[in-house]
Design an enzyme around this catalytic site. Sequence first.
Site, mmCIF file in Angstrom:
data_model
loop_
_atom_site.group_PDB
_atom_site.id
_atom_site.type_symbol
_atom_site.label_atom_id
_atom_site.label_comp_id
_atom_site.label_asym_id
_atom_site.label_seq_id
_atom_site.Cartn_x
_atom_site.Cartn_y
_atom_site.Cartn_z
ATOM 1 N N ASP A 1 5.365 -5.973 -1.684
ATOM 2 C CA ASP A 1 4.453 -5.234 -0.835
ATOM 3 C C ASP A 1 4.395 -5.973 0.515
ATOM 4 O O ASP A 1 4.777 -7.144 0.595
ATOM 5 C CB ASP A 1 3.077 -5.256 -1.540
ATOM 6 C CG ASP A 1 1.957 -4.884 -0.622
ATOM 7 O OD1 ASP A 1 2.021 -3.776 -0.071
ATOM 8 O OD2 ASP A 1 1.033 -5.701 -0.440
ATOM 9 N N ASP B 1 1.483 -5.705 3.567
ATOM 10 C CA ASP B 1 0.152 -6.213 3.951
ATOM 11 C C ASP B 1 -0.543 -6.905 2.780
ATOM 12 O O ASP B 1 -0.602 -6.370 1.679
ATOM 13 C CB ASP B 1 -0.756 -5.061 4.398
ATOM 14 C CG ASP B 1 -0.296 -4.403 5.686
ATOM 15 O OD1 ASP B 1 0.896 -4.091 5.783
ATOM 16 O OD2 ASP B 1 -1.133 -4.215 6.582
ATOM 17 N N ASP C 1 -3.499 -8.665 6.341
ATOM 18 C CA ASP C 1 -3.717 -7.235 6.520
ATOM 19 C C ASP C 1 -3.557 -6.808 7.979
ATOM 20 O O ASP C 1 -4.200 -7.369 8.867
ATOM 21 C CB ASP C 1 -5.140 -6.902 6.032
ATOM 22 C CG ASP C 1 -5.295 -5.428 5.742
ATOM 23 O OD1 ASP C 1 -4.254 -4.730 5.630
ATOM 24 O OD2 ASP C 1 -6.442 -4.964 5.633
HETATM 25 P P1 IMP Z 1 1.083 -2.273 2.217
HETATM 26 O O1 IMP Z 1 0.047 -3.230 1.766
HETATM 27 O O2 IMP Z 1 2.300 -2.956 2.762
HETATM 28 O O3 IMP Z 1 1.413 -1.216 1.222
HETATM 29 O O4 IMP Z 1 0.510 -1.540 3.531
HETATM 30 C C1 IMP Z 1 -0.691 -0.839 3.513
HETATM 31 C C2 IMP Z 1 -1.206 -0.641 4.919
HETATM 32 O O5 IMP Z 1 -0.278 0.025 5.761
HETATM 33 C C3 IMP Z 1 -2.416 0.252 4.944
HETATM 34 O O6 IMP Z 1 -3.573 -0.483 4.730
HETATM 35 C C4 IMP Z 1 -2.409 0.843 6.314
HETATM 36 O O7 IMP Z 1 -3.216 0.079 7.193
HETATM 37 C C5 IMP Z 1 -0.985 0.716 6.791
HETATM 38 N N1 IMP Z 1 -0.327 2.005 7.032
HETATM 39 C C6 IMP Z 1 0.300 2.343 8.172
HETATM 40 N N2 IMP Z 1 0.849 3.562 8.061
HETATM 41 C C7 IMP Z 1 0.553 4.013 6.834
HETATM 42 C C8 IMP Z 1 0.883 5.229 6.154
HETATM 43 O O8 IMP Z 1 1.559 6.125 6.657
HETATM 44 N N3 IMP Z 1 0.415 5.320 4.897
HETATM 45 C C9 IMP Z 1 -0.296 4.346 4.302
HETATM 46 N N4 IMP Z 1 -0.614 3.200 4.907
HETATM 47 C C10 IMP Z 1 -0.195 3.030 6.177
HETATM 48 MG MG MG Z 2 -0.721 -4.626 0.268
#
Ligand code: IMP
Ligand code: MG
Length: 407
Positions: free
Chosen positions: A153, A155, A161
């Site tokens: 993953d 963020d 974040d």
């Molecule tokens: P992950 O933790 O890498 O899955 O990223 C999640 C974060 O990506 C979310 O908290 C959003 O702030 C950001 N984000 C940016 N664009 C999108 C989208 O199109 N869908 C969902 N999350 C997004």
């Molecule tokens: Mg995440």
Amino acid sequence: MTTRYRVEYALKTHRRDQLIEWIKGLLAVPFVLHSQPTAAFDKNGDTLSIMATTSHRRYAEILRDVEELINDHIAHQRNGTQDRSKLKHLVPTVGTFFTPLLLEKAFDYQDQQRRISSRRFVPPSFNDIRLILNTAQILSLVESGPLELVTFDGDVTLYDDGQCLTEENPVIPRLLRLLEAGLKIGIVTAAGYTDGAKYYARLYGLLEAIKAAVRGGKLRSPTLIVLGGESNYLFRFNIECENLLQFVPRGEWILEDMRSWTEASIQALLDVAEEALRECINNLNLSAQILRKERAVGIIPSSDSASSKFTREQLEETVLVTQKVIDLSSAGKKLPFCAFNGGNDVFVDIGDKSWGVLACQSFLGGISGSKTLHVGDQFLSVGANDFKVSPQGVLNPRASLNSSRQD
Ligand code: IMP
Ligand code: MG
């Protein structure tokens, strides 16, 4: 509906992993029977060490029993009768296990680290059990290996974040080591962009480090792919490309079942989601704006309050309302989707990370579940995106850094 029911069930099930809760319940019994809360008044100095030895033995026995139930479940999976396994009967939400879990061995290790058996007042906790499961997963992968694909993953796993993977991030040398060992890496993130430049901006520290390692002859042909929007946009590392990322057209990588996700059904689902999000903005009086994308819709802080934080309650309420509204709609029955709390936003994505990881496995030549590991931070049973990958074969490296239960 009684208050107790509402608190115990309606309000909390989305914050639970039922396998972990069940193991926690099993370990509570030896804790109650053997812990020695009054040992301070006891003149016999051996009481505590006897307690620790007895508790360790009993906890270890229970974890060995759970390990065997999982082995039995895996045997049922092989025969296609997993719905009839004893474990399924005990924990109905349990999913697929891609590897056995060496729980007893993992407990020995975590007990040395955390002295779980020596505790007199705090019983084995959610985080203790999650760490035991994480360790068991690693031990099992080492035994059943070699591992071929690690998906991460973005963020809160590879970087903070909303931040970027910058050049000083300590994960970079570790990821390079995985690539040097011949492992393939996938970054499966909800962040959904159609443009490689945006992913470069988020991941440049890693991409530039891989480029330097290739130029310096330390890496020959590293495989790194980025699957954005959970299961919507695929890019592969390519040193010749602008931004070091090459866009892979959807037709070249989507799974057979994803071909039925028509544009009309996608937009219908996003319309329902957008309407539900708008309703939450009104009902909860949120200072939020809607962000509608090609394959996602979300709420983010409104531009005049961009630095403000939504409360956890506002985020959770929005996720749960939106999820329910989509579940009950006809659009929600045609397509998989993921509604989740992103820390200071809520998004609904088309598809989810289980599809994302499956697509990575298929694109990279058909890597099996037992040779894949997903590392993420979001493992709530509802309102989290990494949870969807699979109940097993997943790791949460930040387990003890986050809230008292899953994040
Ligand atoms: P992950 O933790 O890498 O899955 O990223 C999640 C974060 O990506 C979310 O908290 C959003 O702030 C950001 N984000 C940016 N664009 C999108 C989208 O199109 N869908 C969902 N999350 C997004
Ligand atoms: Mg995440």
